[in-house]
Scaffold this motif. Structure first.
Motif, PDB file in Angstrom:
ATOM      1  N   ALA A   1      18.714  92.674  54.330  1.00 54.44           N
ATOM      2  CA  ALA A   1      19.327  91.350  54.354  1.00 54.44           C
ATOM      3  C   ALA A   1      20.491  91.224  53.374  1.00 54.44           C
ATOM      4  N   GLY A   2      20.837  92.308  52.684  1.00 50.07           N
ATOM      5  CA  GLY A   2      21.965  92.263  51.764  1.00 50.07           C
ATOM      6  C   GLY A   2      21.609  91.995  50.324  1.00 50.07           C
TER       7      GLY A   2
ATOM      8  N   ARG B   1      31.697  89.018  53.936  1.00 50.90           N
ATOM      9  CA  ARG B   1      31.654  87.981  52.893  1.00 50.90           C
ATOM     10  C   ARG B   1      30.916  86.725  53.329  1.00 50.90           C
ATOM     11  N   TRP B   2      30.706  86.549  54.643  1.00 44.81           N
ATOM     12  CA  TRP B   2      30.024  85.358  55.134  1.00 44.81           C
ATOM     13  C   TRP B   2      28.511  85.514  55.165  1.00 44.81           C
ATOM     14  N   ARG B   3      28.023  86.709  54.885  1.00 47.18           N
ATOM     15  CA  ARG B   3      26.581  86.924  55.007  1.00 47.18           C
ATOM     16  C   ARG B   3      25.789  86.013  54.072  1.00 47.18           C
ATOM     17  N   THR B   4      26.085  86.037  52.796  1.00 48.30           N
ATOM     18  CA  THR B   4      25.327  85.236  51.831  1.00 48.30           C
ATOM     19  C   THR B   4      25.439  83.740  52.091  1.00 48.30           C
ATOM     20  N   PRO B   5      26.664  83.193  52.335  1.00 45.49           N
ATOM     21  CA  PRO B   5      26.743  81.755  52.648  1.00 45.49           C
ATOM     22  C   PRO B   5      25.932  81.363  53.873  1.00 45.49           C
ATOM     23  N   VAL B   6      25.949  82.206  54.920  1.00 47.68           N
ATOM     24  CA  VAL B   6      25.182  81.898  56.130  1.00 47.68           C
ATOM     25  C   VAL B   6      23.685  81.933  55.829  1.00 47.68           C
ATOM     26  N   GLN B   7      23.247  82.921  55.068  1.00 44.19           N
ATOM     27  CA  GLN B   7      21.825  83.055  54.760  1.00 44.19           C
ATOM     28  C   GLN B   7      21.296  81.860  53.983  1.00 44.19           C
ATOM     29  N   PHE B   8      21.973  81.523  52.900  1.00 44.56           N
ATOM     30  CA  PHE B   8      21.484  80.413  52.082  1.00 44.56           C
ATOM     31  C   PHE B   8      21.794  79.067  52.735  1.00 44.56           C
TER      32      PHE B   8
END
Length: 300
Positions: A76-77, A271-278
């Motif tokens: 999940a990064g 770079r969008w992975r973390t914003p989308v996850q949280f």
């Protein structure tokens, strides 16, 4: 005994290719440029020259210098940690500590932290609860409460069994967010549906959130879902058959956990992975807050 890096005694599959040193069942032709251990595509970390294994990236291969490759990441990064069960252990310890304190201090301690919408406490001579007295903390503190030894035993057993793989796949922070949001969501549905003066406590909402997350994760990794689905089905039957169980917490946690996990393991890379996850976790939490606000307005 552990094999030294670069040892010729490596796991081999039937086609002659070595197995990844972390996932022996995965054949690979890729090797770490530092220690020469075989690594699969999930474990390899891009370096200035070739690929490196997570251990060499984390330790710098004993050179004493900072590694030149990017830090290894979980599915999940999240950051790869040396102890993939640290948060799981801490959560179990907190639950156990609260249980022991409850035994030592008695019912008064437990009653002050149990989830209850509103009731009159004859011992205190005053109303108590989320809606009656604005005691919002009960929505979270009740997640760490257990009244019976069998209750905490089975919940912590499931937390250990489900938490380790999920923490390893998601990373510590994402796993903790999953656990807490699932617990609050379970409390929110209980608060919405259960009778105002009916108390509820236990980590079951958070645990069922881990159930939902595990199914999402195993489906993402294309593993056989039958064992986890069978275990979940057995627990759901117990939920609706056995008396005195807050099924609302189980269902709320299950749905919330699945939604949060889906957002985390299916988020786009980059770079969008973390914003989308949280962001996904925040939306689930927001839905729980809306449910709590609606119920509070109805009761007051």
């Amino acid at each position: 005994m552990d094999q030294a890096p670069g040892s010729p005694q490596e796991p081999q599959d039937t086609h002659g290719l070595p197995g990844c040193y972390r996932h022996p069942d995965r054949e690979t032709g890729i090797r770490c440029t530092r220690c020469e251990r075989p690594i699969c595509t999930d474990c390899m970390v891009s370096a200035s020259v070739g690929f490196q294994c997570p251990d060499c990236v984390r330790t710098g291969s004993g050179t004493g210098h900072a590694p030149t490759a990017s830090m290894p990441r979980t599915l999940a990064g999240g950051a790869v940690a040396s102890d993939s069960r640290l948060v799981t252990k801490i959560l179990i310890a907190v639950n156990a500590a609260v249980f022991v304190v409850g035994l030592a201090l008695g019912d008064d301690f437990v009653n002050r932290l149990t989830l209850i919408a509103g009731a009159f406490d004859p011992d205190l001579g005053e109303p108590v609860g989320v809606a009656s007295e604005g005691e919002w903390y009960r929505l979270l503190t009740s997640v760490f409460l257990h009244a019976e030894i069998w209750h905490i035993f089975f919940n912590m057993l499931l937390l250990w069994w489900l938490g380790g793989p999920l923490e390893e796949a998601l990373g510590r922070v994402r796993f903790l967010v999953l656990y807490l949001v699932s617990g609050v969501a379970g409390s929110a549905l209980t608060y919405l549906i259960a009778a105002p003066n009916q108390g509820s406590l236990g980590a079951s909402g958070a645990i069922y959130g881990l159930f939902g997350a595990m199914i999402v994760l195993m489906r993402r990794m294309r593993y056989d879902l039958r064992p986890i689905v069978a275990l979940l089905a057995i627990n759901l039957v117990i939920t609706f058959v056995a008396p005195g169980i807050a099924w609302e917490a189980h269902v709320g946690g299950l749905v919330a956990g699945a939604l949060v996990a889906y957002g985390m393991v299916h988020a786009p890379g980059g770079r969008w992975r973390t914003p989308v996850q949280f962001g996904a976790a925040a939306l689930v939490l927001l839905a729980a807050v809306v449910v709590i606000a609606v119920r509070t307005a109805a009761l007051t």
